[in-house]
Design a protein around this motif. Structure first.
Motif, PDB file in Angstrom:
ATOM      1  N   ARG A  42       0.859  -1.215   0.169  1.00  0.00           N
ATOM      2  CA  ARG A  42       0.138   0.250  -0.274  1.00  0.00           C
ATOM      3  C   ARG A  42       0.797   1.515   0.311  1.00  0.00           C
ATOM      4  N   GLN A  64      -6.151   2.771  -4.511  1.00  0.00           N
ATOM      5  CA  GLN A  64      -6.350   1.509  -3.805  1.00  0.00           C
ATOM      6  C   GLN A  64      -7.122   2.461  -2.819  1.00  0.00           C
ATOM      7  N   GLU A  67      -5.951   5.669  -0.187  1.00  0.00           N
ATOM      8  CA  GLU A  67      -3.832   6.178  -1.629  1.00  0.00           C
ATOM      9  C   GLU A  67      -5.037   7.020  -1.634  1.00  0.00           C
TER      10      GLU A  67
END
Length: 302
Positions: A42, A64, A67
């Motif tokens: 991530r 995602q 983010e």
């Protein structure tokens, strides 16, 4: 009589967006970003230099939840120096922020975080060690690219990926020098090279290279060359009839494509004139050729 200028049609497909984003790089962006997602990595995404938004639109599909996607460009703003101003005027005079945003919103519900200004503003606006993927495609001048690479080093996670555009083009020697200087002197490890982009990491390149090579060797549409230089394994890739990875159409692609425009037939007078000119050419040619060739031509025409 005054005429109104027709506004450009909104893009229906990614290929309708002007810009330079070859099919091989679409495949590689998709592979690197998907690999990160599959591995549970991530981190934020960053693109420095967006032009009309083609690669930014593509990259935004891999964002995602939680983010942040940041893009930075001068757009129609003032360049920081005369050399950058000349470069921007010559190559990017059509670029405006509104054009980029319209193109991006044709494929996405929300805009990324947009920084309008030189790339030097990025380090103050993006958190250190927060990005998993950084694409640098802004100025081609050495001093700017040098700074952009340094910023990428500070902003990337330990195993993050940086992509340097135009690292080998004949008109961008400043990018080439800055890119290979980073490899030789600043700890950047090249993961692979496409026709126009260098993909690298400041982490360990071996695991990602191993997976990349396994993927490429299963494909028949990608040429592969592996070399060693200055202690680095150099993986070179080239498209071999490759097709672009699937990409959802824009929200404007609801109706059928417009039929291809066919040029109207030439007027009869023009066709007759062309025929007359051809007849005169034939007569002159026949008069100048040897008799044996002339008889053969007349026989063939009959």
């Amino acid at each position: 009589m005054a005429t109104t200028q027709e506004s450009p049609r909104p893009p229906r497909r990614l290929d309708d967006v002007p810009g330079w984003f070859p099919v091989l790089d679409q495949l590689l962006f998709d592979w690197f970003l998907s690999r990160q997602v599959a591995a549970g990595t991530r981190g934020d995404l960053l693109e420095v230099g967006v032009y009309m938004g083609k690669s930014a639109i593509f990259t935004g599909r891999r964002l995602q939840p939680g983010e942040t996607y940041t893009v930075c460009d001068l757009f129609e703003g003032d360049a920081p120096d005369n050399a950058n101003r000349a470069e921007s005027t010559k190559s990017y005079s059509r670029l405006t922020r509104s054009v980029f945003e319209e193109n991006y919103l044709s494929f996405h519900d929300e805009l990324p975080r947009v920084l309008q200004g030189p790339s030097s503003v990025v380090p103050d606006e993006v958190e250190p060690a927060s990005c998993r993927f950084v694409h640098i495609d802004a100025s081609h001048l050495y001093e700017h690219v040098y700074g952009d690479i340094g910023a990428a080093h500070d902003l990337l996670l330990p195993d993050g990926i940086v992509v340097l555009d135009d690292f080998r083009a004949e008109h961008t020697p400043g990018v080439s020098i800055a890119a290979w200087e980073a490899v030789l002197n600043r700890g950047l490890h090249p993961v692979c090279l496409s026709t126009q982009k260098l993909y690298g990491t400041w982490g360990d390149p071996e695991p990602v290279q191993r997976e990349l090579l396994a993927m490429v060797r299963q494909r028949s549409d990608c040429r592969l060359s592996v070399q060693t230089a200055a202690g680095h394994r150099i993986v070179r890739l080239k498209s071999n009839g490759m097709e672009a990875p699937p990409f959802p159409p824009s929200r404007h692609a609801t109706g059928p494509e417009e039929p291809a425009r066919v040029a109207p037939p030439a007027p009869a007078a023009a066709r007759n004139g062309l025929g007359q000119r051809r007849s005169r050419v034939r007569r002159v040619a026949v008069d100048l050729l040897p008799p044996v060739v002339t008889r053969a031509l007349r026989s063939a025409r009959r």
